[in-house]
Design a protein around this motif. Structure first.
Motif, PDB file in Angstrom:
ATOM      1  N   UNK A 354       0.829  -1.209   0.000  1.00 48.86           N
ATOM      2  CA  UNK A 354       0.000   0.000   0.000  1.00 48.86           C
ATOM      3  C   UNK A 354       0.860   1.255   0.000  1.00 48.86           C
ATOM      4  N   UNK A 355       1.976   1.221   0.733  1.00 45.60           N
ATOM      5  CA  UNK A 355       2.859   2.386   0.781  1.00 45.60           C
ATOM      6  C   UNK A 355       3.518   2.642  -0.577  1.00 45.60           C
ATOM      7  N   UNK A 356       3.985   1.564  -1.230  1.00 46.87           N
ATOM      8  CA  UNK A 356       4.667   1.713  -2.517  1.00 46.87           C
ATOM      9  C   UNK A 356       3.718   2.166  -3.614  1.00 46.87           C
ATOM     10  N   UNK A 357       2.502   1.677  -3.573  1.00 43.79           N
ATOM     11  CA  UNK A 357       1.552   1.946  -4.660  1.00 43.79           C
ATOM     12  C   UNK A 357       0.609   3.115  -4.390  1.00 43.79           C
ATOM     13  N   UNK A 358       0.492   3.495  -3.111  1.00 40.28           N
ATOM     14  CA  UNK A 358      -0.489   4.505  -2.722  1.00 40.28           C
ATOM     15  C   UNK A 358      -1.910   4.067  -3.087  1.00 40.28           C
ATOM     16  N   UNK A 359      -2.131   2.752  -3.076  1.00 39.94           N
ATOM     17  CA  UNK A 359      -3.446   2.156  -3.302  1.00 39.94           C
ATOM     18  C   UNK A 359      -3.867   1.428  -2.038  1.00 39.94           C
ATOM     19  N   UNK A 360      -5.167   1.376  -1.782  1.00 39.61           N
ATOM     20  CA  UNK A 360      -5.666   0.752  -0.557  1.00 39.61           C
ATOM     21  C   UNK A 360      -6.332  -0.588  -0.865  1.00 39.61           C
ATOM     22  N   UNK A 361      -5.885  -1.633  -0.163  1.00 34.96           N
ATOM     23  CA  UNK A 361      -6.494  -2.961  -0.321  1.00 34.96           C
ATOM     24  C   UNK A 361      -7.864  -3.040   0.339  1.00 34.96           C
ATOM     25  N   UNK A 362      -8.235  -1.988   1.080  1.00 34.36           N
ATOM     26  CA  UNK A 362      -9.554  -1.958   1.715  1.00 34.36           C
ATOM     27  C   UNK A 362     -10.581  -1.213   0.874  1.00 34.36           C
ATOM     28  N   UNK A 363     -10.104  -0.582  -0.194  1.00 35.12           N
ATOM     29  CA  UNK A 363     -10.988   0.154  -1.087  1.00 35.12           C
ATOM     30  C   UNK A 363     -11.381  -0.747  -2.261  1.00 35.12           C
ATOM     31  N   UNK A 364     -12.677  -0.870  -2.535  1.00 38.13           N
ATOM     32  CA  UNK A 364     -13.149  -1.784  -3.576  1.00 38.13           C
ATOM     33  C   UNK A 364     -12.596  -1.465  -4.948  1.00 38.13           C
ATOM     34  N   UNK A 365     -12.610  -0.193  -5.335  1.00 33.67           N
ATOM     35  CA  UNK A 365     -12.110   0.188  -6.656  1.00 33.67           C
ATOM     36  C   UNK A 365     -10.600  -0.048  -6.766  1.00 33.67           C
ATOM     37  N   UNK A 366      -9.859   0.342  -5.706  1.00 39.21           N
ATOM     38  CA  UNK A 366      -8.408   0.110  -5.725  1.00 39.21           C
ATOM     39  C   UNK A 366      -8.099  -1.383  -5.797  1.00 39.21           C
ATOM     40  N   UNK A 367      -8.864  -2.150  -5.058  1.00 33.28           N
ATOM     41  CA  UNK A 367      -8.636  -3.598  -5.041  1.00 33.28           C
ATOM     42  C   UNK A 367      -8.877  -4.208  -6.428  1.00 33.28           C
ATOM     43  N   UNK A 368      -9.922  -3.742  -7.117  1.00 31.85           N
ATOM     44  CA  UNK A 368     -10.184  -4.213  -8.475  1.00 31.85           C
ATOM     45  C   UNK A 368      -9.044  -3.796  -9.402  1.00 31.85           C
ATOM     46  N   UNK A 369      -8.579  -2.569  -9.252  1.00 36.74           N
ATOM     47  CA  UNK A 369      -7.463  -2.081 -10.069  1.00 36.74           C
ATOM     48  C   UNK A 369      -6.220  -2.925  -9.846  1.00 36.74           C
ATOM     49  N   UNK A 370      -5.929  -3.221  -8.579  1.00 40.01           N
ATOM     50  CA  UNK A 370      -4.741  -4.013  -8.244  1.00 40.01           C
ATOM     51  C   UNK A 370      -4.839  -5.415  -8.825  1.00 40.01           C
ATOM     52  N   UNK A 371      -5.984  -6.062  -8.615  1.00 37.95           N
ATOM     53  CA  UNK A 371      -6.144  -7.441  -9.057  1.00 37.95           C
ATOM     54  C   UNK A 371      -6.068  -7.537 -10.585  1.00 37.95           C
ATOM     55  N   UNK A 372      -6.741  -6.614 -11.271  1.00 33.64           N
ATOM     56  CA  UNK A 372      -6.725  -6.629 -12.735  1.00 33.64           C
ATOM     57  C   UNK A 372      -5.327  -6.361 -13.267  1.00 33.64           C
ATOM     58  N   UNK A 373      -4.650  -5.386 -12.682  1.00 33.42           N
ATOM     59  CA  UNK A 373      -3.290  -5.051 -13.126  1.00 33.42           C
ATOM     60  C   UNK A 373      -2.334  -6.208 -12.888  1.00 33.42           C
ATOM     61  N   UNK A 374      -2.521  -6.894 -11.788  1.00 39.32           N
ATOM     62  CA  UNK A 374      -1.658  -8.031 -11.501  1.00 39.32           C
ATOM     63  C   UNK A 374      -1.845  -9.136 -12.550  1.00 39.32           C
ATOM     64  N   UNK A 375      -3.095  -9.397 -12.913  1.00 38.77           N
ATOM     65  CA  UNK A 375      -3.365 -10.390 -13.958  1.00 38.77           C
ATOM     66  C   UNK A 375      -2.729  -9.957 -15.268  1.00 38.77           C
ATOM     67  N   UNK A 376      -2.876  -8.674 -15.617  1.00 38.33           N
ATOM     68  CA  UNK A 376      -2.322  -8.194 -16.867  1.00 38.33           C
ATOM     69  C   UNK A 376      -0.795  -8.293 -16.873  1.00 38.33           C
ATOM     70  N   UNK A 377      -0.191  -7.976 -15.751  1.00 41.92           N
ATOM     71  CA  UNK A 377       1.255  -8.046 -15.652  1.00 41.92           C
ATOM     72  C   UNK A 377       1.758  -9.467 -15.835  1.00 41.92           C
ATOM     73  N   UNK A 378       1.029 -10.411 -15.256  1.00 40.21           N
ATOM     74  CA  UNK A 378       1.463 -11.813 -15.393  1.00 40.21           C
ATOM     75  C   UNK A 378       1.296 -12.295 -16.828  1.00 40.21           C
ATOM     76  N   UNK A 379       0.180 -11.929 -17.469  1.00 41.21           N
ATOM     77  CA  UNK A 379      -0.007 -12.326 -18.864  1.00 41.21           C
ATOM     78  C   UNK A 379       1.007 -11.667 -19.793  1.00 41.21           C
ATOM     79  N   UNK A 380       1.468 -10.481 -19.407  1.00 38.09           N
ATOM     80  CA  UNK A 380       2.456  -9.770 -20.220  1.00 38.09           C
ATOM     81  C   UNK A 380       3.899 -10.159 -19.865  1.00 38.09           C
ATOM     82  N   UNK A 381       4.053 -11.084 -18.922  1.00 41.03           N
ATOM     83  CA  UNK A 381       5.391 -11.534 -18.540  1.00 41.03           C
ATOM     84  C   UNK A 381       6.146 -10.559 -17.683  1.00 41.03           C
ATOM     85  N   UNK A 382       5.422  -9.704 -16.962  1.00 42.49           N
ATOM     86  CA  UNK A 382       6.070  -8.693 -16.128  1.00 42.49           C
ATOM     87  C   UNK A 382       6.038  -9.061 -14.647  1.00 42.49           C
ATOM     88  N   UNK A 383       5.416 -10.165 -14.312  1.00 46.58           N
ATOM     89  CA  UNK A 383       5.345 -10.568 -12.898  1.00 46.58           C
ATOM     90  C   UNK A 383       5.276 -12.074 -12.775  1.00 46.58           C
TER      91      UNK A 383
END
Length: 383
Positions: A354-383
């Motif tokens: 949360x500190x590095x990203x300035x995103x909150x895991x308790x916020x629904x929209x931020x959580x959706x953003x994080x989860x979607x971005x993580x999936x995209x990063x893995x499919x793109x070979x970045x994670x």
């Protein structure tokens, strides 16, 4: 075609009065006639496994069987406990397409018997050559069936309908190496594994296409394509083709849907390659929201990732923790159990994310953003 080959081998065994076996050019058994009396360990092993071990191949290669243009007599070797053999190359159009093997008690040396064996080998050569041409035609038609050229696709639909596929539900599986750069495809090894006597079922059509193998299978039930994919990976592994995964497309009611099923299988294959939890088989109908992301090219995925999450993606430990936490629906106890770490460690890592990203895991929209971005990063070979 195979019935005709089996019948010819049986007739030859009866006429020669010898135990006969037909193999491919790599000495793997294709079919064999009745065996009466004694057999040695080589014949017993090849009959039981329908394959030939490297040890047996090395021994047989000392007699230059593969390069022979005519019959080769292999003497008995009591020290190896091997019986005498007659090997007759099965040839067609100037090339060897298989071998006939006889456990020889001296009968095969009789000119009349040998002439009959050589004549049978010539006929078998024509049959095997026709079979090989048919397999190549089927492979070419399958590539057209799942391709982008509409006239060729329609022509292939008509071809397979003439073969009895018109009333079948179908699904496509695409299998390939996890990392094609690290494990470039050995097309010969792949083909031999799938076509081996204990390989893939003959009713499953197959073709090598780009960096992968495409399989078209009938699907009476939703689970059938997944079973086909599992069987394909098993026979590839048994044939020495390791480190492969598969993507399974959706089941379609007619051959006209094969191209869509192929594209879905390709998308599912991206998931299997990128996400270990979906290995060895990623199934398009089961991918849920990931289906949307697999339709995007790598560049689009990279551009869509939330920029504030990039510092987190650079840390493999944080990525693993974040992925596990999201998969476990934010349950700390299950996250700790899955990661085998203390609760305090998980809380520390989540705060750091949360500190590095300035995103909150308790916020629904931020959580959706994080989860979607993580999936995209893995499919793109970045994670």
């Amino acid at each position: 075609m195979h019935d005709e080959i089996d019948e010819l081998v049986d007739d030859l065994a009866a006429a020669a009065g010898l135990a006969v076996q037909l193999t491919d050019t790599n000495f793997n058994s294709l079919t064999f006639g009745p065996h009466r009396g004694k057999v040695d360990w080589i014949r017993r092993e090849t009959l039981l496994t329908r394959t030939t071990s490297a040890e047996i191949r090395r021994y047989l290669d000392t007699f230059n069987v593969r390069t022979a243009m005519g019959p080769v007599h292999i003497p008995a070797d009591p020290s190896r406990d091997t019986m005498a053999r007659l090997v007759v190359p099965v040839r067609s159009n100037g090339r060897t397409v298989g071998f006939l093997w006889f456990l020889d008690d001296g009968t095969a040396a009789h000119p009349a018997v040998l002439d009959r064996i050589v004549a049978a080998a010539e006929r078998l050569g024509r049959l095997l050559n026709r079979d090989a041409h048919r397999q190549q035609l089927v492979a070419d038609r399958l590539r057209d069936l799942v391709g982008e050229h509409e006239p060729s696709r329609q022509e292939s639909i008509r071809f397979f309908e003439d073969q009895g596929w018109s009333a079948r539900r179908v699904a496509v599986t695409v299998a390939a190496a996890v990392d094609p750069a690290a494990q470039p495809m050995d097309q010969t090894a792949v083909t031999e594994a799938l076509d081996a006597p204990r390989g893939l079922d003959r009713k499953v059509l197959r073709a090598v296409h780009d960096d992968a193998v495409v399989l078209l299978s009938p699907a009476a039930a939703a689970e059938d394509p997944r079973r086909t994919a599992g069987r394909a990976l098993d026979v590839l592994a048994a044939g020495g083709v390791a480190g492969w995964v598969a993507g399974v497309g959706g089941v379609h009611p007619t051959l006209a849907g094969a191209a869509d099923s192929y594209r879905q299988a390709r998308c599912a294959l991206r998931v299997a390659r990128s996400m270990s939890e979906h290995r060895p088989i990623a199934d398009w109908p089961r991918l849920g929201a990931l289906r949307v992301l697999t339709l995007l090219p790598v560049q689009a995925l990279q551009q869509a990732i939330e920029p504030r999450l990039l510092p987190v993606l650079a840390d493999a430990t944080l990525v693993e923790t974040l992925r596990t936490y999201l998969v476990e629906a934010g349950d700390i106890r299950r996250t700790c159990a899955a990661l085998h770490v203390h609760r305090g460690t998980v809380y520390y890592r989540l705060r750091k994310i949360e500190q590095l990203s300035q995103l909150s895991l308790r916020d629904g929209d931020d959580r959706l953003t994080i989860h979607t971005s993580l999936h995209m990063a893995r499919l793109a070979g970045m994670a």
